[in-house]
Design an enzyme around this catalytic site. Structure first.
Site, PDB file in Angstrom:
ATOM      1  N   THR A 161       0.736  -1.039   0.120  1.00 35.07           N
ATOM      2  CA  THR A 161      -0.105   0.026   0.086  1.00 35.07           C
ATOM      3  C   THR A 161       0.890   1.201   0.021  1.00 35.07           C
ATOM      4  O   THR A 161       2.012   1.232   0.765  1.00 35.07           O
ATOM      5  CB  THR A 161      -0.867   0.003   1.340  1.00 35.07           C
ATOM      6  OG1 THR A 161      -1.560  -1.299   1.347  1.00 35.07           O
ATOM      7  CG2 THR A 161      -1.789   1.223   1.403  1.00 35.07           C
ATOM      8  N   GLU A 369      -2.764  -6.963   7.394  1.00 34.00           N
ATOM      9  CA  GLU A 369      -2.131  -6.769   8.756  1.00 34.00           C
ATOM     10  C   GLU A 369      -2.497  -7.853   9.643  1.00 34.00           C
ATOM     11  O   GLU A 369      -2.687  -7.804  10.892  1.00 34.00           O
ATOM     12  CB  GLU A 369      -2.544  -5.724   9.309  1.00 34.00           C
ATOM     13  CG  GLU A 369      -2.062  -4.369   8.506  1.00 34.00           C
ATOM     14  CD  GLU A 369      -1.655  -3.173   9.341  1.00 34.00           C
ATOM     15  OE1 GLU A 369      -1.360  -3.240  10.410  1.00 34.00           O
ATOM     16  OE2 GLU A 369      -1.687  -2.109   8.638  1.00 34.00           O
TER      17      GLU A 369
END
Length: 385
Positions: A161, A369
Site C-alpha cells: 500500500t 495486517e
C-alpha cells in the site's frame, strides 16, 4: 470510576474529522473509487489538517498527539470511505512509524518532516508473492558490498500500500541479510528511496475493494542503497516489524469499526426514508432488529479497540488485546456490510451506493495486517495455549 467517554481534545478531533469526511470526502469519493483514481486532493487536505502527524513528536513536524488520536481519525474517515482511511493508516503506521521508532537521528531528520506533513507517503515492503502470512519465509535478499559500502537488494514484494503514488518517497524493505547462529534467516529492514535504479513499481492492482487506494507489486533488481539506509538493528527487522504490526492491528480495528458504524448510519437513514406497503421500512421489526444488531456489533468492537489502545499507551503488554480488537472489529465490519446491503435491497447492490462500497471494502479487513486465523493464533498464544 470507569469512564469510556472521550476527553475534550479527542472529541474535538473526532468532530473535525467527521465534518471533513462528510463535507469533503463523501461528495467526491464514489467517482475516485469507480475509476480507481488516487484522491490526491483529499490526501493533501488531510495533510494540512495534521492527520499524518497525529502520533508524532512536534520536533519532526508532528502534532504531538498519540496513537489513540490516530485511531479516532481512522474511525471517522472509514465511516465514509475506507480507501482514504487505509491511505492514512498505512502512511502512518507502516510508512512513518518504523522510521520514528527505529530510525537514526539522521534518518528521522531526512524523512519524517515530509511524512508527518502528508507531503509525502512511505510504504513497508513485507509481503511476498509466495509467503503471505509467513513473514519469516522472506526470500528477498540484501547483501552488503564491503567494497562500495552499499546494500545490494534483489527480490519481489506484493500487495504494498502507498508504494506507487506520485508522492511516495520511500519503501522500507524486509530482506534476508545473512544467517543467524542457529541457522535461521537474519532479517533486517532497509530504506529504499523511490526512483532508485533497479527498483520497479508494477502497474496498479485491479482490486475488489479499496479501489481509491494505491497498491502495487514491487521488484528489486540489484538495487543499491547506502549501508546507512539500514533501519534499526541488523538482524532485528522481523522483531521490530512485529511490534509495528501489533500497533497497526489496533489502527485497522478502528478503521473496521468506522466501516461497521458507517453501515449503521446509512441503514438508519435509508430505513427512515424508504417506504414499502405504505410505511417506512424501519417500522418493520425484521428491518429494525437487523439494524439494532449492527449497532451492537459496532459499539462492542469500538470498546475493544479503545481497550487495546489504552493498554498500549499505558506501556502494558497489549498484543493479545490488539488481536482481539482486530478480529472482532473485522468480523463486525463484514457482518454489518452484509446486513446493510440487505436493508438497502437492490440499491445496496449498486456501486454508487455507500453500502455497496462498504461491502466490497470489508473483506480485506479479515486479511490485511494479519488474517483472522493469525489473530486467533495470537489470542491462543496469549492464553498460554
Amino acid at each position: 470510576m470507569v469512564d469510556f467517554r472521550l476527553g475534550d481534545e479527542y472529541e474535538e478531533l473526532r468532530t473535525s474529522v467527521r465534518e471533513f469526511a462528510r463535507e469533503q470526502i463523501a461528495p467526491v469519493i464514489a467517482e475516485h473509487y469507480e475509476n480507481e483514481k488516487f484522491p490526491y486532493e483529499i490526501i493533501r487536505q488531510m495533510g494540512k489538517m495534521g492527520l499524518f502527524g497525529l502520533p508524532f513528536d512536534e520536533k519532526f513536524g508532528g502534532m504531538g498527539g498519540d496513537y489513540f488520536a490516530l485511531c479516532i481519525a481512522l474511525e471517522e474517515l472509514a465511516r465514509v470511505d475506507s480507501s482514504v482511511a487505509v491511505t492514512l493508516e498505512a502512511g502512518v503506521s507502516l510508512g512513518a512509524m518504523p522510521i520514528y521508532r527505529y530510525g537514526t537521528d539522521e534518518q528521522k531528520r531526512q524523512w519524517l518532516p515530509r511524512l508527518t506533513s502528508g507531503e509525502a507517503l512511505a510504504a513497508f515492503g513485507l509481503t511476498e508473492p509466495g509467503t503471505g502470512s509467513d513473514a519469516a519465509g522472506t526470500t528477498t535478499r540484501a547483501v552488503l558490498d564491503e567494497t562500495t559500502g552499499e546494500w545490494v537488494i534483489n527480490g519481489t514484494k506484493a500487495f504494498i500500500t502507498n508504494s506507487g503514488t506520485d508522492i511516495t518517497c520511500l519503501v522500507t524493505v524486509m530482506a534476508v541479510t545473512g544467517t543467524n547462529p542457529d541457522g535461521s534467516k537474519e532479517l533486517s529492514t532497509i530504506i529504499v528511496p523511490a526512483g532508485t535504479p533497479g527498483f520497479t513499481v508494477a502497474p496498479q492492482y485491479s482490486k475488489v475493494g479499496w479501489c481509491a487506494s494505491d497498491t502495487h507489486e514491487l521488484s528489486f533488481d540489484d538495487v543499491r542503497v547506502p549501508a546507512a539506509n539500514l533501519l534499526g538493528e541488523r538482524g532485528r527487522g522481523l522483531a521490530q516489524f512485529l511490534r509495528i504490526l501489533d500497533e497497526g492491528r489496533i489502527a485497522i480495528a478502528a478503521l473496521a469499526v468506522g466501516l461497521a458504524q458507517g453501515c449503521v448510519d446509512e441503514s438508519v437513514s435509508y430505513a427512515k426514508q424508504r417506504t414499502a406497503f405504505g410505511r417506512p421500512i424501519g417500522d418493520n421489526q425484521a428491518v429494525s432488529f437487523l439494524i439494532a444488531d449492527m449497532d451492537l456489533r459496532a459499539h462492542t468492537a469500538r470498546l475493544g479497540y479503545y481497550d487495546a489502545a489504552s493498554r498500549m499507551l499505558a506501556g502494558e503488554d497489549f498484543k493479545r488485546y490488539a488481536a482481539i480488537a482486530k478480529l472482532n472489529a473485522s468480523n463486525a465490519a463484514m457482518e454489518n456490510s452484509r446486513y446493510a446491503t440487505q436493508v438497502h435491497g437492490g440499491y445496496g447492490f449498486m456501486n454508487e451506493s455507500p453500502v455497496g462500497r462498504f461491502y466490497r471494502d470489508a473483506k480485506i479487513l479479515e486479511i490485511g495486517e494479519g488474517t483472522s486465523e493469525v489473530q486467533r493464533m495470537l489470542i491462543a498464544r496469549g492464553l498460554g495455549l
